[in-house]
Scaffold this motif. Structure first.
Motif, PDB file in Angstrom:
ATOM      1  N   TYR A 125      12.689  16.918   7.144  1.00 53.63           N
ATOM      2  CA  TYR A 125      13.661  18.351   7.194  1.00 53.63           C
ATOM      3  C   TYR A 125      12.901  19.519   7.681  1.00 53.63           C
ATOM      4  O   TYR A 125      11.578  19.615   7.175  1.00 53.63           O
ATOM      5  N   MET A 126      13.377  20.555   8.408  1.00 60.59           N
ATOM      6  CA  MET A 126      13.159  21.949   8.334  1.00 60.59           C
ATOM      7  C   MET A 126      13.876  22.089   6.536  1.00 60.59           C
ATOM      8  O   MET A 126      15.285  22.365   6.039  1.00 60.59           O
ATOM      9  N   ASN A 146       6.560   7.455  10.149  1.00 59.50           N
ATOM     10  CA  ASN A 146       6.104   8.636   9.986  1.00 59.50           C
ATOM     11  C   ASN A 146       4.810   8.537  10.577  1.00 59.50           C
ATOM     12  O   ASN A 146       4.385  10.024  11.080  1.00 59.50           O
ATOM     13  N   GLU A 147       4.137   8.194  10.840  1.00 59.84           N
ATOM     14  CA  GLU A 147       2.963   8.253  11.911  1.00 59.84           C
ATOM     15  C   GLU A 147       3.359   8.377  13.104  1.00 59.84           C
ATOM     16  O   GLU A 147       2.140   9.738  13.640  1.00 59.84           O
ATOM     17  N   LYS A 152       9.943  12.747   0.619  1.00 58.01           N
ATOM     18  CA  LYS A 152       9.393  11.402   0.110  1.00 58.01           C
ATOM     19  C   LYS A 152       7.937  11.890   0.510  1.00 58.01           C
ATOM     20  O   LYS A 152       6.896  11.520   1.192  1.00 58.01           O
ATOM     21  N   GLU A 153       6.829  12.274  -0.696  1.00 65.69           N
ATOM     22  CA  GLU A 153       5.852  12.446  -0.305  1.00 65.69           C
ATOM     23  C   GLU A 153       4.936  11.452  -0.391  1.00 65.69           C
ATOM     24  O   GLU A 153       3.889  11.107   0.204  1.00 65.69           O
ATOM     25  N   VAL A 154       5.700  10.081  -1.200  1.00 67.10           N
ATOM     26  CA  VAL A 154       4.908   9.048  -1.317  1.00 67.10           C
ATOM     27  C   VAL A 154       5.684   7.792  -0.416  1.00 67.10           C
ATOM     28  O   VAL A 154       7.040   7.297  -1.037  1.00 67.10           O
ATOM     29  N   THR A 160       0.660  -1.010   0.322  1.00 67.30           N
ATOM     30  CA  THR A 160       0.336   0.158   0.091  1.00 67.30           C
ATOM     31  C   THR A 160       0.875   1.091  -0.115  1.00 67.30           C
ATOM     32  O   THR A 160       2.122   1.472   0.880  1.00 67.30           O
ATOM     33  N   LYS A 161       0.241   2.164  -1.006  1.00 67.27           N
ATOM     34  CA  LYS A 161       1.437   3.501  -0.768  1.00 67.27           C
ATOM     35  C   LYS A 161       0.257   4.412   0.135  1.00 67.27           C
ATOM     36  O   LYS A 161      -0.749   5.464   0.015  1.00 67.27           O
ATOM     37  N   TYR A 162       0.529   5.507   0.268  1.00 63.47           N
ATOM     38  CA  TYR A 162       0.620   6.245   1.505  1.00 63.47           C
ATOM     39  C   TYR A 162       1.293   7.701   1.266  1.00 63.47           C
ATOM     40  O   TYR A 162       2.534   8.180   0.749  1.00 63.47           O
ATOM     41  N   LYS A 163       0.304   9.145   0.733  1.00 60.54           N
ATOM     42  CA  LYS A 163       0.530  10.189   0.949  1.00 60.54           C
ATOM     43  C   LYS A 163       1.382  11.231   2.191  1.00 60.54           C
ATOM     44  O   LYS A 163       0.721  11.343   2.819  1.00 60.54           O
ATOM     45  N   VAL A 164       2.052  11.850   1.992  1.00 60.82           N
ATOM     46  CA  VAL A 164       2.216  12.543   3.037  1.00 60.82           C
ATOM     47  C   VAL A 164       2.955  14.330   2.845  1.00 60.82           C
ATOM     48  O   VAL A 164       3.573  14.463   1.919  1.00 60.82           O
ATOM     49  N   HIS A 165       2.478  14.798   3.132  1.00 62.47           N
ATOM     50  CA  HIS A 165       2.295  16.433   3.887  1.00 62.47           C
ATOM     51  C   HIS A 165       2.228  16.876   4.443  1.00 62.47           C
ATOM     52  O   HIS A 165       1.335  16.456   5.483  1.00 62.47           O
TER      53      HIS A 165
END
Length: 90
Positions: free
Chosen positions: A49-50, A72-73, A61-63, A24-29
């Motif tokens: 990162y800042m 990430n969670e 990485k957005e995905v 499964t892929k997830y988008k992070v923003h």
């Protein structure tokens, strides 16, 4: 080379690639609500990162996939202003 060994290697190669396909892929923003506290970077420096003036967090990485989701969670959960969003990609 032994045929059984060749079959073993081929089956394992196929299984590894099938796992990659089925992950499964997830988008992070990071939203504009980010206050630049650096908590997400401390929790998951692998993906956060800042920016250059240290005022906002950014993602490397957005995905991401299942293997990267937990870290990430953790960053999302520690964010004091809930500026990190993780959505399952369709």
């Amino acid at each position: 080379m032994d045929n059984n060994f060749f079959i073993f290697l081929t089956e394992n190669f196929i299984n590894l690639n099938l796992r990659k396909i089925n992950m499964t892929k997830y988008k992070v923003h990071v939203t504009d609500e980010c206050i630049g506290c650096n908590a997400c970077v401390a929790a998951c420096e692998e993906n956060f990162y800042m920016n250059d003036d240290n005022t906002k967090a950014k993602v490397k990485k957005e995905v991401i996939d299942d293997k990267e989701l937990a870290k990430n969670e953790e960053a999302k959960d520690i964010c004091p202003v809930e500026a990190i969003k993780i959505e399952k990609k369709s």
